[in-house]
Design an enzyme around this catalytic site. Structure first.
Site, PDB file in Angstrom:
ATOM      1  CB  CYS A 164      -0.935  -0.001   1.205  1.00 49.79           C
ATOM      2  SG  CYS A 164      -1.780  -1.566   1.399  1.00 49.79           S
ATOM      3  CG  HIS A 303      -2.710   4.092   4.776  1.00 51.08           C
ATOM      4  ND1 HIS A 303      -2.431   4.107   3.422  1.00 51.08           N
ATOM      5  CD2 HIS A 303      -2.849   2.779   5.106  1.00 51.08           C
ATOM      6  CE1 HIS A 303      -2.412   2.861   2.970  1.00 51.08           C
ATOM      7  NE2 HIS A 303      -2.659   2.039   3.967  1.00 51.08           N
ATOM      8  CD  GLU A 314      -3.364   6.965   8.920  1.00 53.74           C
ATOM      9  OE1 GLU A 314      -4.226   6.140   8.563  1.00 53.74           O
ATOM     10  OE2 GLU A 314      -2.858   7.790   8.155  1.00 53.74           O
ATOM     11  CE  LYS A 335      -6.006   3.971   1.233  1.00 54.96           C
ATOM     12  NZ  LYS A 335      -5.123   4.992   1.828  1.00 54.96           N
ATOM     13  CG  HIS A 340      -6.498   0.636   0.146  1.00 64.49           C
ATOM     14  ND1 HIS A 340      -5.390   0.979  -0.594  1.00 64.49           N
ATOM     15  CD2 HIS A 340      -6.029   0.248   1.359  1.00 64.49           C
ATOM     16  CE1 HIS A 340      -4.301   0.804   0.134  1.00 64.49           C
ATOM     17  NE2 HIS A 340      -4.661   0.362   1.324  1.00 64.49           N
ATOM     18  CG  PHE A 400      -1.180  -5.744   4.450  1.00 63.79           C
ATOM     19  CD1 PHE A 400      -1.626  -4.996   5.520  1.00 63.79           C
ATOM     20  CD2 PHE A 400      -2.066  -6.628   3.837  1.00 63.79           C
ATOM     21  CE1 PHE A 400      -2.926  -5.119   5.990  1.00 63.79           C
ATOM     22  CE2 PHE A 400      -3.370  -6.756   4.299  1.00 63.79           C
ATOM     23  CZ  PHE A 400      -3.797  -6.001   5.369  1.00 63.79           C
TER      24      PHE A 400
END
Lengths: 412, 83
Positions: A164, A303, A314, A335, A340, A400
């Site tokens: 990501c 994010h 976050e 998002k 995403h 990830f």
């Protein structure tokens, strides 16, 4: 030669919200969602039938027939975004030293559809051979390489694959090359096109995808809201043109903003579980790189995936790194509207930040219906803010695998 | 199936893949003159293998003209008993 100041002179975007950057941004400001029911033939076999696809994209409007048939969808998006960015920058490649122009592109799964098409032939249809272009369509560096080929770029050509954060890292690493004077101009960004049966199934298995909102599926992605249930997969591409300030000014180029800082780091904690400490380290490093105090940041494009864990983590990371300034900075997760975009998401969100500065407007976090005590910052809930000061922006990407990327940009 | 039929079928395959003028697809035309590179040639052979139910061995892919492809297909169909 000392370090160069690095500016963005061109942008290109194809997203679930539009086929160019301005349409993408105005859709965000209007709160328009790209999340919808998929209409693909395999949709009945999906538990999660929603995503944020790029709609109305006709490859033959951009490429001749045999070209369209021999490049993956991810490459098609990439080439369209690259062309937009170059056109927008006003660069005349004919007059440039192409050895000093390159491409850094991020992608998570590259030509996912081409790989899958191959397996479908072999395992489902019992064919015993594959199309000759299978490798060249599927390989992760196909998109960047096709860009380099089509625009005859002779400089560095690298593909970053850090899930990501791929395209944030790609832009940041390209920034380094301009900064140190190793390149005159760089195309940088990311692309993703992974809305295939197998890939969506694999994401389903991770139990990170959002439940469909029973009343309105377009509102299924709910970052920072107490009732958030996961992320929504998207696709698209965004590419920017980076040059030194000196060069951009010398040729009278339009300038979207200066990239004043970049940092990447690694959580080294867990393959999926985000780490507040790791994210905070990356944010702090980016602030140090930009040599600014947290209170100078007007906007963070977070994010903000919409998973229970990410958004709380976050939020904690922003508090850890921003201190008291965390309560003042506007944070949003776009998002909620464009989904995403995985390997492309950082680039799409960075372009969103640049346009936030251009238009002095903040895109909202949509679908933030229920406050969560674990998410207590200013998330620009539900409604865009226009006519506000947006001079310094930050775009964060956490992946990830653990690789984080943070970009900081400023209006000139 | 005659050589002429093979040629017509090959033409269909090529016109389906490439945007080109059918009149340029003569037996004598070189693939190079049609802007068809070695990868594109593999792609044409792939489609021809499906269409004609033949298998083109790796060392046979030395082709210059449209006519060469037609001859190759005809020969392999005979050799592989697909006529």
């Amino acid at each position: 030669m000392g370090l160069q100041r690095v500016v963005v002179t061109g942008i290109g975007t194809i997203s679930p919200l539009g086929h160019d950057a301005e349409t993408h941004f105005s859709s965000l400001i209007a709160g328009k969602s790209g999340v919808r029911y998929l209409d693909y033939d395999f949709v009945d076999k999906l538990d999660c039938k929603i995503a944020a696809p790029v709609t109305g994209f006709d490859p033959l409007a951009h490429f001749v027939k045999n070209k369209a048939a021999t490049i993956d969808r991810v490459t098609q998006f990439s080439l369209v975004a690259a062309q937009q960015a170059i056109t927008d920058s006003g660069l005349n490649l004919e007059q440039e030293n192409r050895e000093r122009i390159g491409i850094y592109l991020g992608t998570g799964m590259g030509g996912a559809a081409s790989i899958e098409e191959g397996y479908v032939r072999l395992y489902r249809d019992n064919a015993n051979r594959l199309k000759p272009f299978t490798v060249l369509m599927a390989m992760n560096n196909a998109a960047a390489s096709q860009i380099a080929l089509d625009f005859n770029l002779l400089g560095p050509n690298f593909t970053y694959c850090t899930a990501c954060s791929s395209s944030t890292v790609a832009i940041g690493e390209a920034w380094r090359l301009i900064r140190t004077g190793e390149a005159d101009a760089m195309l940088a960004g990311g692309a993703e096109a992974l809305l295939t049966f197998g890939t969506i199934k694999a994401w389903e298995a991770l139990r990170t995808l959002a439940n469909e909102d029973p009343k309105d599926v377009s509102k299924s992605c709910k970052p920072f809201s107490k009732n958030r249930s996961g992320l929504v997969l998207g696709e698209g591409a965004a590419i920017v043109v980076l040059e030194s300030l000196e060069r951009a000014q010398a040729r009278g180029a339009k300038i979207y903003g200066e990239i004043i800082g970049y940092a990447s780091g690694n959580d080294s904690d867990h393959i999926t579980k985000p780490s507040a400490e790791g994210q905070a380290r990356a944010i702090k490093a980016a602030l140090r790189s930009a040599d600014i105090a947290p209170q100078e940041v007007d906007y963070i494009n977070a994010h903000g995936t919409g998973t229970v864990l990410n958004d709380a983590t976050e939020t904690a990371a922003i508090k850890l790194s921003f201190g008291e300034a965390a309560q003042k900075v506007a944070v949003s997760s776009t998002k909620s509207l464009h989904g995403h975009l995985m390997g492309a998401t950082g680039a799409v969100e960075f372009v969103t930040c640049l346009l936030a500065m251009k238009h002095q407007a903040l895109p909202p976090t949509a679908n933030l219906d229920e406050p969560d005590p674990a998410c207590d910052l200013d998330y620009v809930a539900n409604v865009a803010r226009t006519g506000v000061k947006v001079d310094t922006v930050m775009s964060t990407s956490f992946a990830f695998g653990g690789t984080s990327g943070v970009l900081v940009a400023r209006k000139l | 199936m005659s050589t002429m039929d093979t040629y017509e079928t090959l033409k269909e395959i090529m016109l389906d893949k490439f945007e080109m003028d059918a009149s340029a697809l003569t037996m004598e035309a070189t693939l190079e003159s049609l802007a068809i590179d070695s990868l594109d040639t593999f792609d044409i052979i792939f489609a021809a293998e499906e269409k004609f139910d033949i298998k083109v061995p790796n060392d046979e892919v030395e082709i210059k003209t449209v006519g060469d492809v037609v001859s190759l297909i005809d020969r392999l169909r005979k050799e592989q008993g697909k006529v």
